[in-house]
Design a protein around this motif. Sequence first.
Motif, mmCIF file in Angstrom:
data_model
loop_
_atom_site.group_PDB
_atom_site.id
_atom_site.type_symbol
_atom_site.label_atom_id
_atom_site.label_comp_id
_atom_site.label_asym_id
_atom_site.label_seq_id
_atom_site.Cartn_x
_atom_site.Cartn_y
_atom_site.Cartn_z
ATOM 1 N N CYS A 1 -6.078 -1.170 -3.475
ATOM 2 C CA CYS A 1 -7.281 -0.398 -3.145
ATOM 3 C C CYS A 1 -7.191 1.052 -3.593
ATOM 4 N N THR B 1 1.013 -4.496 3.665
ATOM 5 C CA THR B 1 -0.284 -4.845 3.072
ATOM 6 C C THR B 1 -0.231 -4.700 1.551
ATOM 7 N N CYS C 1 -4.036 2.587 7.080
ATOM 8 C CA CYS C 1 -4.366 1.266 6.538
ATOM 9 C C CYS C 1 -4.487 0.274 7.694
ATOM 10 N N ARG C 2 -5.500 -0.599 7.643
ATOM 11 C CA ARG C 2 -5.703 -1.623 8.689
ATOM 12 C C ARG C 2 -5.296 -3.003 8.196
ATOM 13 N N GLY C 3 -4.838 -3.077 6.956
ATOM 14 C CA GLY C 3 -4.289 -4.353 6.475
ATOM 15 C C GLY C 3 -5.286 -5.255 5.774
ATOM 16 N N CYS C 4 -6.422 -4.710 5.283
ATOM 17 C CA CYS C 4 -7.483 -5.620 4.814
ATOM 18 C C CYS C 4 -7.135 -6.345 3.507
ATOM 19 N N PHE C 5 -6.186 -5.863 2.729
ATOM 20 C CA PHE C 5 -5.834 -6.582 1.489
ATOM 21 C C PHE C 5 -4.849 -7.723 1.741
ATOM 22 N N VAL D 1 0.849 -1.201 0.000
ATOM 23 C CA VAL D 1 0.000 0.000 0.000
ATOM 24 C C VAL D 1 0.881 1.246 0.000
ATOM 25 N N PRO E 1 -4.400 5.301 -1.639
ATOM 26 C CA PRO E 1 -5.064 4.154 -1.005
ATOM 27 C C PRO E 1 -6.388 4.571 -0.353
ATOM 28 N N ARG E 2 -7.340 3.649 -0.334
ATOM 29 C CA ARG E 2 -8.712 3.985 0.058
ATOM 30 C C ARG E 2 -8.804 4.628 1.441
ATOM 31 N N CYS E 3 -8.152 4.043 2.450
ATOM 32 C CA CYS E 3 -8.283 4.601 3.801
ATOM 33 C C CYS E 3 -7.505 5.907 3.940
HETATM 34 S S1 SF4 Z 1 -7.282 -1.180 5.111
HETATM 35 FE FE1 SF4 Z 1 -7.688 -2.069 3.125
HETATM 36 S S2 SF4 Z 1 -8.774 -0.486 1.974
HETATM 37 FE FE2 SF4 Z 1 -7.784 0.520 3.716
HETATM 38 S S3 SF4 Z 1 -5.827 1.250 2.893
HETATM 39 FE FE3 SF4 Z 1 -5.476 -0.772 3.816
HETATM 40 S S4 SF4 Z 1 -5.676 -2.239 2.154
HETATM 41 FE FE4 SF4 Z 1 -6.591 -0.286 1.481
#
Ligand code: SF4
Length: 320
Positions: free
Chosen positions: A239, A235, A261-265, A185, A252-254
Amino acid sequence: MPVKVAEEWLNICGGCEVTILDIGEPLLDLLPVLQFVHMPVLMDHKYFGQTGEGAKLEIPQADVGIITGGIRNEKEKHVAEAMRNSCKTLMALGSCACFGGIPAMANMFKLDELFEKVYRGSKTTDPAGTPSENLPPLLESLKAVDEVVKVDAYIPGCPTTPGLVAEALTGLLEGKPFQLPERSVCDECPVKREKKASGGTIERPLRGVEFKQDEPWENTRCFMEQGILCLGPVTRAGCATAGELPGEPKVPRCVKGYMPCRGCFGPIRKGANPLVDMMGALTSIGLDAKQVTDRRALLNRYIGAQNRLRPLPQPPTPRR
Ligand code: SF4
Ligand code: SF4
Ligand code: SF4
C-alpha cells in the motif's frame, strides 16, 4: 482485439469498485484495450437473460474476471462459480474477496446466534422471525473466493489501491502474472526504530501518535514503539506510495496519515499466522501481547475466512 473483462461484486461495501474508478488518468489509457462485458455496478446485465427467459445463470465469456467481496450465501456461491466458468483468469480484488474481510468477523458466531442477534433478539428494531422466503440461504460461514473456486491472482487491501489495480490489469495485458512481494508493511516504513518500546503499555489508536510536522520521517518514532498497536510487522506490503515532492520516500498508506496499520493487506505469505507472529513482534520490543484483550478478533480483523475465525467451543455445562 480488446481484452474482455467481467466484474462481479458479492458480499461487499462497494469500496473496491470505487477504487477501480479511482485509477483516474491511467484508466483512460487502459479503456481502449479493455471491453467490460459484465459489471453490475455500471451496467444492468441480467443473470437469466434480459427478460428472465434463461434457465441457467450466465455471465458472458471474458479473458479476465474480477471478483470483489466474499461469499456468504448460495446466490453468491453460484455467481462465483459462473464467473470461474466464464473467465480464463480470475482475480480476487480486495480483502473481502481474498480473505473474507470485515464481514468474516461474523465467523466467530454460529449462524443461529447471528439470526438471534440480528432478527429475533434485536434490541434496536422490532424483533422478527428469521427471514426465509425469496432469499438465498446463508452459508454456515463467510468464505473467501478461493474456498469456493480457483483464484489466479490476489489484490488485497480494504480497499486496495488504484495503483495496484492498474498494475495488475496492465500486467495481464502484457501477459505478466501479478503477485505482491512477500515483505511486511514495516519493510516499507521509513520511521525511526529503536527496537524497544518507550513504555510498557499498548494503546488503541484512539490516542494520536507523536510526530513532528514537516520533518523527515526518520524523526518520527515507530508507532508501535510509542505503544500504539500497529500491525505493520505481520501485514503484507503493497500500500506504500511515494510523496508528491521529488525524493520523498515511499510510506505505507495509513502511516502517511499518522495512523497505525490495521492489517488490511492480510498475511505476508500464505499459511502465516498473524496472531502468533504479532504476539512475537510485541514481545520482541518489550510489550506484553496479553494487554490486547480481544486479540483474536483484532489481529484477524480482515482475514477471518479460510478457517481463521470460528465459533469457540462452548464450555461444558457444570454438573449439579
Ligand atoms: S491497514 Fe492496509 S492500507 Fe493501512 S497501512 Fe496497513 S496494509 Fe496499508
Ligand atoms: S475489501 Fe473493503 S472496500 Fe473492498 S468490498 Fe471489502 S469492505 Fe469494501
Ligand atoms: S510497526 Fe507500524 S509504525 Fe512501526 S515500522 Fe512497522 S508499520 Fe511503521
